[in-house]
Motif scaffolding. Structure first.
Motif, PDB file in Angstrom:
ATOM      1  N   ARG A  85      38.173  10.946   8.065  1.00 16.56           N
ATOM      2  CA  ARG A  85      38.480  12.025   7.239  1.00 16.56           C
ATOM      3  C   ARG A  85      39.809  12.898   7.767  1.00 16.56           C
ATOM      4  NH1 ARG A  85      38.144  15.003   2.420  1.00 16.56           N
ATOM      5  NH2 ARG A  85      38.317  17.168   2.769  1.00 16.56           N
ATOM      6  N   ALA A  86      40.771  12.826   6.877  1.00 12.12           N
ATOM      7  CA  ALA A  86      41.837  13.925   7.295  1.00 12.12           C
ATOM      8  C   ALA A  86      41.792  15.024   6.471  1.00 12.12           C
ATOM      9  CB  ALA A  86      43.138  12.939   7.174  1.00 12.12           C
ATOM     10  N   GLU A  87      42.065  16.175   7.207  1.00 15.30           N
ATOM     11  CA  GLU A  87      42.017  17.423   6.295  1.00 15.30           C
ATOM     12  C   GLU A  87      43.282  18.137   6.711  1.00 15.30           C
ATOM     13  OE1 GLU A  87      38.584  20.636   5.574  1.00 15.30           O
ATOM     14  OE2 GLU A  87      37.917  18.797   6.098  1.00 15.30           O
ATOM     15  N   ALA A  88      43.707  18.977   5.583  1.00 13.24           N
ATOM     16  CA  ALA A  88      44.903  19.794   5.642  1.00 13.24           C
ATOM     17  C   ALA A  88      44.470  21.098   5.996  1.00 13.24           C
ATOM     18  CB  ALA A  88      45.638  19.927   4.259  1.00 13.24           C
ATOM     19  N   ASP A  89      45.183  21.671   6.753  1.00  9.70           N
ATOM     20  CA  ASP A  89      45.001  23.005   7.199  1.00  9.70           C
ATOM     21  C   ASP A  89      44.943  24.350   6.076  1.00  9.70           C
ATOM     22  OD1 ASP A  89      45.265  22.479  10.030  1.00  9.70           O
ATOM     23  OD2 ASP A  89      47.051  22.861  10.286  1.00  9.70           O
ATOM     24  N   GLY A  90      44.172  25.247   6.305  1.00 12.61           N
ATOM     25  CA  GLY A  90      43.823  26.230   5.210  1.00 12.61           C
ATOM     26  C   GLY A  90      42.979  25.614   4.054  1.00 12.61           C
ATOM     27  N   ALA A  91      42.119  24.830   4.285  1.00  6.11           N
ATOM     28  CA  ALA A  91      41.154  24.442   3.545  1.00  6.11           C
ATOM     29  C   ALA A  91      41.858  23.837   2.131  1.00  6.11           C
ATOM     30  CB  ALA A  91      40.130  25.482   3.153  1.00  6.11           C
ATOM     31  N   ARG A  92      43.143  23.445   2.189  1.00  6.84           N
ATOM     32  CA  ARG A  92      43.871  22.748   0.835  1.00  6.84           C
ATOM     33  C   ARG A  92      43.274  21.602   0.427  1.00  6.84           C
ATOM     34  NH1 ARG A  92      49.519  25.024   0.254  1.00  6.84           N
ATOM     35  NH2 ARG A  92      49.278  27.248   1.429  1.00  6.84           N
ATOM     36  N   GLY A  93      42.315  20.855   1.201  1.00  7.02           N
ATOM     37  CA  GLY A  93      41.926  19.686   0.652  1.00  7.02           C
ATOM     38  C   GLY A  93      42.133  18.508   1.700  1.00  7.02           C
ATOM     39  N   GLY A  94      41.857  17.228   1.491  1.00  2.42           N
ATOM     40  CA  GLY A  94      41.918  16.266   2.395  1.00  2.42           C
ATOM     41  C   GLY A  94      41.906  14.851   1.898  1.00  2.42           C
ATOM     42  N   LEU A  95      41.565  13.849   2.475  1.00  6.65           N
ATOM     43  CA  LEU A  95      41.549  12.562   2.248  1.00  6.65           C
ATOM     44  C   LEU A  95      40.243  11.904   2.917  1.00  6.65           C
ATOM     45  CD1 LEU A  95      43.140  10.608   0.234  1.00  6.65           C
ATOM     46  CD2 LEU A  95      44.539  10.059   2.345  1.00  6.65           C
ATOM     47  N   ASP A  96      39.691  11.135   2.228  1.00  5.33           N
ATOM     48  CA  ASP A  96      38.545  10.030   3.108  1.00  5.33           C
ATOM     49  C   ASP A  96      39.047   8.679   2.983  1.00  5.33           C
ATOM     50  OD1 ASP A  96      36.026  11.736   3.895  1.00  5.33           O
ATOM     51  OD2 ASP A  96      36.791  12.526   2.009  1.00  5.33           O
ATOM     52  N   LEU A  97      38.881   7.807   4.186  1.00  9.67           N
ATOM     53  CA  LEU A  97      39.024   6.489   3.810  1.00  9.67           C
ATOM     54  C   LEU A  97      37.960   5.658   4.656  1.00  9.67           C
ATOM     55  CD1 LEU A  97      42.275   4.641   5.249  1.00  9.67           C
ATOM     56  CD2 LEU A  97      40.034   4.360   6.454  1.00  9.67           C
ATOM     57  N   ASP A  98      37.653   4.541   3.936  1.00 11.62           N
ATOM     58  CA  ASP A  98      36.648   3.614   4.404  1.00 11.62           C
ATOM     59  C   ASP A  98      37.033   2.447   4.682  1.00 11.62           C
ATOM     60  OD1 ASP A  98      33.713   5.067   4.420  1.00 11.62           O
ATOM     61  OD2 ASP A  98      34.848   5.700   2.353  1.00 11.62           O
ATOM     62  N   ALA A  99      36.954   1.779   5.843  1.00  8.59           N
ATOM     63  CA  ALA A  99      37.637   0.328   6.129  1.00  8.59           C
ATOM     64  C   ALA A  99      36.531  -0.517   6.754  1.00  8.59           C
ATOM     65  CB  ALA A  99      38.654   0.622   7.004  1.00  8.59           C
ATOM     66  N   ARG A 100      36.771  -1.792   6.348  1.00  6.85           N
ATOM     67  CA  ARG A 100      35.857  -2.801   7.173  1.00  6.85           C
ATOM     68  C   ARG A 100      36.698  -3.780   7.514  1.00  6.85           C
ATOM     69  NH1 ARG A 100      30.499  -2.803   6.965  1.00  6.85           N
ATOM     70  NH2 ARG A 100      29.544  -1.383   5.569  1.00  6.85           N
ATOM     71  N   GLY A 101      36.499  -4.507   8.885  1.00  7.65           N
ATOM     72  CA  GLY A 101      37.551  -5.573   9.304  1.00  7.65           C
ATOM     73  C   GLY A 101      37.043  -6.230  10.408  1.00  7.65           C
ATOM     74  N   ARG A 102      38.105  -7.117  11.068  1.00 13.56           N
ATOM     75  CA  ARG A 102      37.639  -7.961  12.114  1.00 13.56           C
ATOM     76  C   ARG A 102      38.886  -8.082  12.989  1.00 13.56           C
ATOM     77  NH1 ARG A 102      34.015 -12.270  12.236  1.00 13.56           N
ATOM     78  NH2 ARG A 102      34.612 -14.081  13.671  1.00 13.56           N
ATOM     79  N   SER A 109      44.846 -10.056  17.286  1.00 15.69           N
ATOM     80  CA  SER A 109      45.119  -9.923  15.858  1.00 15.69           C
ATOM     81  C   SER A 109      43.855  -9.672  15.026  1.00 15.69           C
ATOM     82  CB  SER A 109      45.636 -11.358  15.213  1.00 15.69           C
ATOM     83  OG  SER A 109      44.694 -12.415  15.303  1.00 15.69           O
ATOM     84  N   GLY A 110      44.052  -9.185  13.753  1.00 11.29           N
ATOM     85  CA  GLY A 110      42.857  -8.729  13.195  1.00 11.29           C
ATOM     86  C   GLY A 110      43.426  -8.274  11.526  1.00 11.29           C
ATOM     87  N   GLU A 111      42.456  -7.680  10.781  1.00 17.34           N
ATOM     88  CA  GLU A 111      42.648  -7.301   9.446  1.00 17.34           C
ATOM     89  C   GLU A 111      41.507  -6.633   8.923  1.00 17.34           C
ATOM     90  OE1 GLU A 111      42.879  -9.240   4.812  1.00 17.34           O
ATOM     91  OE2 GLU A 111      42.567 -10.802   6.540  1.00 17.34           O
ATOM     92  N   ALA A 112      42.000  -5.536   8.262  1.00 12.96           N
ATOM     93  CA  ALA A 112      41.066  -4.536   7.778  1.00 12.96           C
ATOM     94  C   ALA A 112      41.305  -4.519   6.177  1.00 12.96           C
ATOM     95  CB  ALA A 112      41.074  -3.281   8.350  1.00 12.96           C
ATOM     96  N   ARG A 113      40.148  -4.230   5.405  1.00 14.53           N
ATOM     97  CA  ARG A 113      40.260  -4.008   4.096  1.00 14.53           C
ATOM     98  C   ARG A 113      39.792  -2.373   3.869  1.00 14.53           C
ATOM     99  NH1 ARG A 113      42.922  -7.451   1.049  1.00 14.53           N
ATOM    100  NH2 ARG A 113      42.208  -6.129  -0.927  1.00 14.53           N
TER     101      ARG A 113
END
Length: 208
Positions: A85-102, A109-113
């Motif tokens: 979870r990345a969230e901007a200062d001042g409660a302006r919103g944010g971004l959620d990311l989900d990843a799975r990988g190896r 070396s590796g890879e994630a989706r």
């Protein structure tokens, strides 16, 4: 840090809290690390959370992140699932990311989706540099939504992204024109700075 060691049947378990990690040679620092590690029959599993994970480079690629993840080893491979979870200062919103990988522990070396939720931008609200500081001065103010999905591969510290940037209702002003209702997809094969392969931009929209 707080540590607790136990020995369940045919295994070993370590629980920890309040740890801080700053790997040598990597521009990242983790604070508020807590979770548990379990070993059994030559395999290991882990669950952990980090609040926050901070990039030390300036300008940073991304604002400090809240992370939660699970790890498991299979031979020389490390399999993982991650939520960030990345969230901007001042409660302006944010971004959620989900990843799975190896990740291969021998070759490095590796890879994630991965996939993100749409980031909702508005002229007097959330803007890309509030989540990704390195973009400051590179983009005009945006309106509309942007989401990312695709693959991220690595060899050591070298990253090779193959990502799709999805645009929906995007609008912005440029010198002499206003672009609006932009929809489509842009492929990215570079992150800092953002880079697109030739001939891979497919968008629809209008200017005026």
């Amino acid at each position: 840090p707080e540590l607790a060691l136990s020995r369940p049947a045919e295994g070993l378990r370590l629980e920890f809290a309040g740890a801080e990690i700053a790997p040598e040679g990597l521009p990242w620092a983790a604070a508020g690390v807590r979770g548990g590690l379990a070993w059994r029959a030559g395999a290991a599993k882990a669950a952990l959370s980090i609040r926050p994970l901070t990039q030390l480079a300036q300008p940073a690629l991304v604002v400090p992140l809240r992370l939660a993840g699970e790890l498991a080893t299979t031979g020389s491979a490390l399999e993982f699932a991650l939520h960030a979870r990345a969230e901007a200062d001042g409660a302006r919103g944010g971004l959620d990311l989900d990843a799975r990988g190896r990740h291969d522990l021998v070759s490095g070396s590796g890879e994630a989706r991965l996939a993100t939720t749409p980031a909702l931008f508005a002229p007097r609200g959330l803007q890309p540099p509030q989540l990704f500081p390195f973009l400051a001065g590179r983009l005009p103010d945006l309106a509309g939504s942007v989401a990312v999905s695709g693959a991220l591969r690595w060899q050591g510290l070298a990253l090779s992204p193959d990502l799709a940037l999805r645009l929906d209702g995007l609008a912005f002003d440029s010198p002499g024109a206003r672009f609006q209702r932009i929809r489509g997809e842009v492929r990215l094969d570079g992150l800092a700075p953002p880079r697109t392969p030739p001939g891979q931009v497919q968008v629809q929209g209008g200017g005026g």
